[in-house]
Design an enzyme around this catalytic site. Structure first.
Site, PDB file in Angstrom:
ATOM      1  N   GLN A 252       0.999  -1.340  -0.070  1.00  0.00           N
ATOM      2  CA  GLN A 252       0.098   0.012  -0.057  1.00  0.00           C
ATOM      3  C   GLN A 252       0.845   1.012   0.010  1.00  0.00           C
ATOM      4  O   GLN A 252       1.669   1.632   1.062  1.00  0.00           O
ATOM      5  CB  GLN A 252      -0.825   0.050   1.213  1.00  0.00           C
ATOM      6  CG  GLN A 252      -1.824   1.276   1.477  1.00  0.00           C
ATOM      7  CD  GLN A 252      -2.257   1.134   2.951  1.00  0.00           C
ATOM      8  OE1 GLN A 252      -1.639   0.566   3.710  1.00  0.00           O
ATOM      9  NE2 GLN A 252      -3.224   1.940   3.116  1.00  0.00           N
TER      10      GLN A 252
ATOM     11  N   SER B  36       1.239   6.252   2.520  1.00  0.00           N
ATOM     12  CA  SER B  36       1.988   7.339   3.390  1.00  0.00           C
ATOM     13  C   SER B  36       3.355   7.783   2.742  1.00  0.00           C
ATOM     14  O   SER B  36       4.024   7.238   2.112  1.00  0.00           O
ATOM     15  CB  SER B  36       2.557   6.581   4.573  1.00  0.00           C
ATOM     16  OG  SER B  36       1.158   6.135   5.342  1.00  0.00           O
TER      17      SER B  36
ATOM     18  N   GLU C 129      -9.100  -1.594   5.535  1.00  0.00           N
ATOM     19  CA  GLU C 129      -7.684  -1.857   6.221  1.00  0.00           C
ATOM     20  C   GLU C 129      -8.127  -2.019   7.719  1.00  0.00           C
ATOM     21  O   GLU C 129      -7.549  -2.607   8.309  1.00  0.00           O
ATOM     22  CB  GLU C 129      -6.728  -0.661   6.115  1.00  0.00           C
ATOM     23  CG  GLU C 129      -5.363  -0.747   6.738  1.00  0.00           C
ATOM     24  CD  GLU C 129      -4.450   0.515   6.410  1.00  0.00           C
ATOM     25  OE1 GLU C 129      -4.961   1.585   6.325  1.00  0.00           O
ATOM     26  OE2 GLU C 129      -3.119   0.251   6.840  1.00  0.00           O
TER      27      GLU C 129
END
Ligand SMILES: Cc1cc2nc3c(=O)[nH]c(=O)nc-3n(C[C@H](O)[C@H](O)[C@H](O)COP(=O)(O)OP(=O)(O)OC[C@H]3O[C@@H](n4cnc5c(N)ncnc54)[C@H](O)[C@@H]3O)c2cc1C
Length: 430
Positions: free
Chosen positions: A135, A138, A253
């Site tokens: 993923q 961030s 998530e």
């Protein structure tokens, strides 16, 4: 197995799953579990070919029973029906794919937003554990405020050229694909100028650099992208709607990290409660007994909350903000539980014999099931250190409280002066 989803009964599902396990698991596995012969089962589990097993489990649809069958993975079951399948798999300790991010978040996002081509291309590889996903959300300057991210994607004909940096990207070093959110329009407010892509992690210009954690593992990474080309066919959802697609991933998530799969509190790693209760059944210190009892109560509460969320999904609702309730509870409970585990261990929690703490080499892929049964002091220490991340990963506990305040309790939204400004005009450090 062809399952006629609307017709099939719970008993049929359980019987079919058990029959499949009888056929596919090594001879003696089912009997070892039935007779509680842990040693024999442990030997068989250590000998099983994990990759081959995951392929068979995925192709038969059992790794992802709610996914649509027509894409080569899944059984097209409702969440309520899938629970019966999962109960049997859990009871007989069938090894499950390590691809938690791909199966828990990538697959559901592709099913919700993907094109037919994307569903055919990706779902089978996810379910069989052959293609690990990561993923890429961030960034060094955007974690909790992920919508403020800076990675740029610029259109060039049928392709996008992506440049930027991501961080804390779990399993990027073994991932085949990444879920990437990038800024495609800096002239509109931050939530409106994002698009969502599937990034080929082997594409030229992708550079993955591991980061070592407190446990000694290098589970997550920095990912640098330098003029990486992504075909437009790998964009998921409409251009500029990347935030809405990302919310689907984030909701799933929270469900994945909340322990919803097992319904209990064992999803985020470390010593499981039932193993602690067995290991310390004869503990006499009343304070320790009290803490064990408290952990038991909290575990039951998380189970009940997960059950409530599962019932909601059973009735057809998508993953909702209730995932944030159990994500928050689960993270804080697990930190207390791992602290209790190490306190109960006494001096053994500070020193251990044999291998160092970190998981080595290929064991990383089997991490989820390697720790599943082990209760050595080394693993308890590792579980304690790893649990420190629980209140940060997948959204911090503070952010979960904000979501609960706003979306569940209906409190006013947190002030955000940058929300309506064009992203390029929002002040930020270099
Ligand atoms: C083990 C681990 C694995 C991870 N894996 C991935 C991954 O695979 N992919 C990925 O994209 N990311 C991943 N992350 C990143 C994770 O999602 C972020 O660390 C997290 O969202 C917090 O962002 P940040 O670290 O930038 O902290 P910041 O957002 O800078 O937060 C710093 C502090 O400020 C608080 N804070 C921030 N905003 C608010 C607010 N609005 N209200 C109240 N308090 C606030 C936070 O709670 C925190 O205490 C992982 C993190 C960890 C620890």
């Amino acid at each position: 197995m062809a399952v006629d989803a609307p017709e099939v009964t719970a008993e049929q599902l359980r019987d079919q799953t058990l029959a499949w396990l009888h056929e596919q698991l090594p001879p003696g596995w089912i009997e070892a579990i039935d007779s509680d012969d842990r040693e024999r089962w442990g030997e068989m589990r250590a000998a099983i070919d994990y990759d081959d097993w995951c392929t068979r489990l995925g192709e038969a649809g059992y790794a992802t029973p709610t996914w649509p069958q027509e894409y080569g993975a899944g059984l097209s079951l409702t969440p309520g029906q899938a629970k019966h399948v999962n109960d049997v798999l859990n009871h007989y300790k069938a090894p499950r794919p390590f691809n938690i991010i791909g199966i828990g978040m990538g697959g559901p996002t592709i099913i919700t937003w993907g094109t037919e081509e994307q569903k055919h291309k990706f779902l089978r590889g996810l379910a069989t554990n052959e293609e690990i996903w990561c993923q890429l959300f961030s960034e060094p300057g955007a974690g909790s405020d992920v919508a403020g991210l800076s990675t740029r994607a610029v259109r060039d004909g049928d392709e996008w050229i992506v440049t930027g940096q991501k961080v804390w990207t779990t399993v990027a070093h073994i991932a085949r694909y990444g879920m990437l959110v990038a800024r495609t329009n800096p002239d509109v407010p931050k939530h409106k100028g994002l698009s969502y892509f599937v990034l080929d992690m082997q594409a030229p210009g992708v550079d993955v650099r591991p980061l070592v954690q407190i446990t000694g593992d290098a589970e997550f990474n920095e990912v640098f992208m330098e003029e990486v080309r992504i075909p437009d066919s790998m964009r998921v959802g409409p251009e500029g709607e990347g935030w809405r697609v990302a919310v689907t991933t984030l909701m799933n998530e929270r469900v994945a990290l909340s322990g919803a799969g097992s319904l209990g509190g064992e999803a985020v790693g470390g010593s499981a409660l039932d193993r602690l209760l067995t290991r310390h059944a004869d503990v006499t210190d009343p304070r320790m007994r009290q803490r064990l009892a408290q952990a038991y109560i909290e575990n039951r509460l998380i189970r009940l909350n997960n059950q409530r969320a599962a019932d909601r999904r059973k009735s057809g609702a998508e993953a909702g903000p209730e995932g944030s309730i159990t994500k928050l509870m689960q993270a804080e409970y697990n930190q207390r539980l791992q602290k209790l585990a190490i306190d109960l261990e006494g001096a053994r929690g500070m020193a251990w014999e044999g291998r160092e703490l970190r998981l080595a080499g290929t064991e990383e892929r089997g991490m989820a099931w390697m720790t599943a049964e082990s209760d050595a002091s080394r693993d308890i220490a590792r579980g304690f250190l790893r649990a420190q991340a629980n209140t940060i990963e997948g959204g911090t506990s503070n952010v979960m409280r904000n979501i609960l305040g706003e979306r569940v309790l209906g409190l006013p939204k947190e002030p955000d002066s940058s929300r309506e400004l064009p992203w390029k005009d929002v002040p930020r450090s270099a």
